[in-house]
Design an enzyme around this catalytic site. Structure first.
Site, mmCIF file in Angstrom:
data_model
loop_
_atom_site.group_PDB
_atom_site.id
_atom_site.type_symbol
_atom_site.label_atom_id
_atom_site.label_comp_id
_atom_site.label_asym_id
_atom_site.label_seq_id
_atom_site.Cartn_x
_atom_site.Cartn_y
_atom_site.Cartn_z
ATOM 1 C CE1 TYR A 126 -2.352 -3.514 1.356
ATOM 2 C CE2 TYR A 126 -4.152 -1.992 0.965
ATOM 3 C CZ TYR A 126 -3.683 -3.280 1.147
ATOM 4 O OH TYR A 126 -4.571 -4.334 1.118
ATOM 5 C CE LYS A 173 3.582 -18.487 1.703
ATOM 6 N NZ LYS A 173 2.932 -19.766 2.041
ATOM 7 C CG ASP A 206 -0.080 -20.606 3.603
ATOM 8 O OD1 ASP A 206 0.592 -19.975 4.426
ATOM 9 O OD2 ASP A 206 0.378 -21.550 2.957
ATOM 10 C CG ASP A 230 -7.348 -4.954 2.821
ATOM 11 O OD1 ASP A 230 -8.488 -4.942 3.305
ATOM 12 O OD2 ASP A 230 -7.054 -4.353 1.776
ATOM 13 C CG ASP A 234 -12.876 -7.435 4.786
ATOM 14 O OD1 ASP A 234 -12.731 -6.654 5.752
ATOM 15 O OD2 ASP A 234 -13.227 -7.059 3.657
#
Lengths: 338, 116
Positions: A126, A173, A206, A230, A234
């Site tokens: 971002y 990750k 993951d 992000d 959600d």
């Protein structure tokens, strides 16, 4: 009336104004003393100011240092910069705090979910550093810095401790992105050393997604880089009832902006149909930030009671009430309890 | 029989590419750099961690690191020779830089993002 707080109200666009009016009705009825200063933000500003976030709005937030924001829409694939991301960048709102807690009356497949997510809000993909490096190749720089990573970890541990939380995991990750996510994880571990009273660990993103949908009760607090944050915040909102009940706070050292994370639902604008709960629970977070615990608890209790009765709830939770009718029912419930 | 790569590439319309500037990534411990015009290039903005720190409003609380993206736009038609001269001048001026990214337009559309 207690101390007066001056708060910037950003109604946004689409259904934002009617949602924010409903939320204001409830908050004002809670006994808290707030002077609201309204400012423009979002798509409706484009014609008037040529930008989604006018300077006048920025100056007002800079003055008041706290804002409650309705939903806004970011045009996809055009040159306009997101008002949300601009706010985070301009005020360096580096911590996106996203609680995901089961609301008792919303039937979900789990008995317990109470996850506190801390998403780093300013770095990662971002950073707005994108180039077409050839006519066939687009490139986005993932920017992770030691101070930025250290800062969000430090914020998370301190917030967790202040709120009686016991366990924090860093989501990453780093097995693949060894430098960027590796740096984020190293900074987290460095901060964790200073908080031996809180259990800490790490989990690959993951695996974290799979664990969240299989057994979300195992998680307490998560610290995440921007992009994973992000997505996973959600996901967590979906576990507890969807974005319609998901609060969010964007916090920096000098300013905090509280907002719903759902869109502006322009097709419902003016119909007073949508559920204002996400902005309302963001407002409850704001009241707690302002040290107005009594008012926050009063609203929360009344809102749960109205949801439990299901007489005056909006269509998304099986009712027929309008946005303002739902808000008025919460106000009536608060007064009835008084 | 064309390969899959050839088929895929054929779907991408060829566009006219024009060199219009350079993003320079500068490392400094002395705060936001200041630049006069350098050859055919003028500094348009400077960002730190993706946030614009020059010109305009900068939050006093903004966290900054020692790595700045400095966008230089060409003030006239330029070719690689002008970029090479610009990089040479920047280095001789004592600036320590980690990378340079040429900025191109594609059929007149910018192939680069703005800073927040």
């Amino acid at each position: 009336m207690g101390t007066q707080h001056v708060v910037t109200m950003l109604p946004g666009e689409g259904t934002g104004p009617e949602i924010c009016e409903a939320v204001r009705l409830v908050i004002d009825a809670s006994g808290v003393n707030i002077k609201w200063e309204y400012e423009d933000i979002g798509l409706d500003c484009l014609e008037k100011y040529g930008t989604l976030l006018p300077d006048k709005t920025i100056q007002n937030i800079a003055k008041n240092k706290v804002a409650l924001k309705g939903p806004t829409t970011t045009p996809i694939g055009t040159g306009h910069k997101s008002a949300n991301v601009t706010l985070r960048k301009v005020f360096d709102l580096y911590a996106n705090v996203r609680p995901a807690k089961l609301i008792p009356v919303l039937k979900r497949p789990w008995d317990k979910i109470d996850i506190l997510n801390f998403r780093e809000n300013t770095e990662d993909c971002y950073a707005a550093i994108e180039h077409m490096v050839s006519d066939e190749v687009a490139q986005c720089l993932k920017v992770i810095t030691w101070p930025g990573s250290y800062r969000i970890a430090d914020f998370a541990f301190k917030w967790a401790k202040a709120n009686g939380r016991k366990k924090i995991y860093c989501v990453h990750k780093a097995n693949i992105m060894k430098m960027t996510d590796g740096l984020f994880l190293d900074a987290f571990r460095e901060v964790a050393k200073q908080h031996p009273d809180i259990e800490s660990g790490d989990i690959i993103v993951d695996n974290c997604c799979m664990q969240l949908v299989r057994n979300p009760a195992q998680f307490d607090c998560l610290v995440l880089p921007n992009l994973y944050g992000d997505i996973l915040t959600d996901l967590c909102a979906g576990l507890v009832g969807g974005l319609g009940f998901a609060p969010g706070a964007n916090v920096g050292d000098g300013c905090a902006i509280f907002e719903a994370v759902h869109g502006s639902a322009p097709k419902y604008a003016g119909m007073k149909k949508v559920n204002p709960s996400a902005v309302l629970v963001s407002g409850i977070m704001m009241l707690r930030w302002l040290k107005e615990e009594a008012a926050a608890a009063r609203i929360e209790k009344a809102m749960f009671a109205v949801l439990d009765e299901r007489k005056h709830v909006t269509y998304d939770v099986g009712g027929t009430a309008k946005t303002d009718e739902y808000a008025q029912a919460i106000v009536d419930k608060m007064h009835a309890k008084a | 029989m064309p390969t899959f790569t050839e088929v895929a590439k054929a779907t991408k319309k060829k566009r006219e590419i024009k060199l219009v500037g350079v993003d320079m990534y500068i490392i400094t411990e002395k705060g936001t750099p200041k630049f006069d015009d350098i050859g055919a290039f003028k500094c348009e903005f400077i960002s730190n961690r993706g946030t614009k720190v020059w010109p305009g409003f900068v939050s006093p609380d903004l966290l900054q690191v020692n790595w700045y993206r400095c966008r230089f736009m060409a003030t006239k038609e330029v070719q690689d020779a002008e970029v090479n001269a610009f990089l040479d001048a920047l280095t001789k001026g004592g600036w320590w830089w980690s990378a340079a990214q040429k900025l191109w337009t594609y059929d007149g559309e910018p192939g680069f993002s703005k800073a927040y």
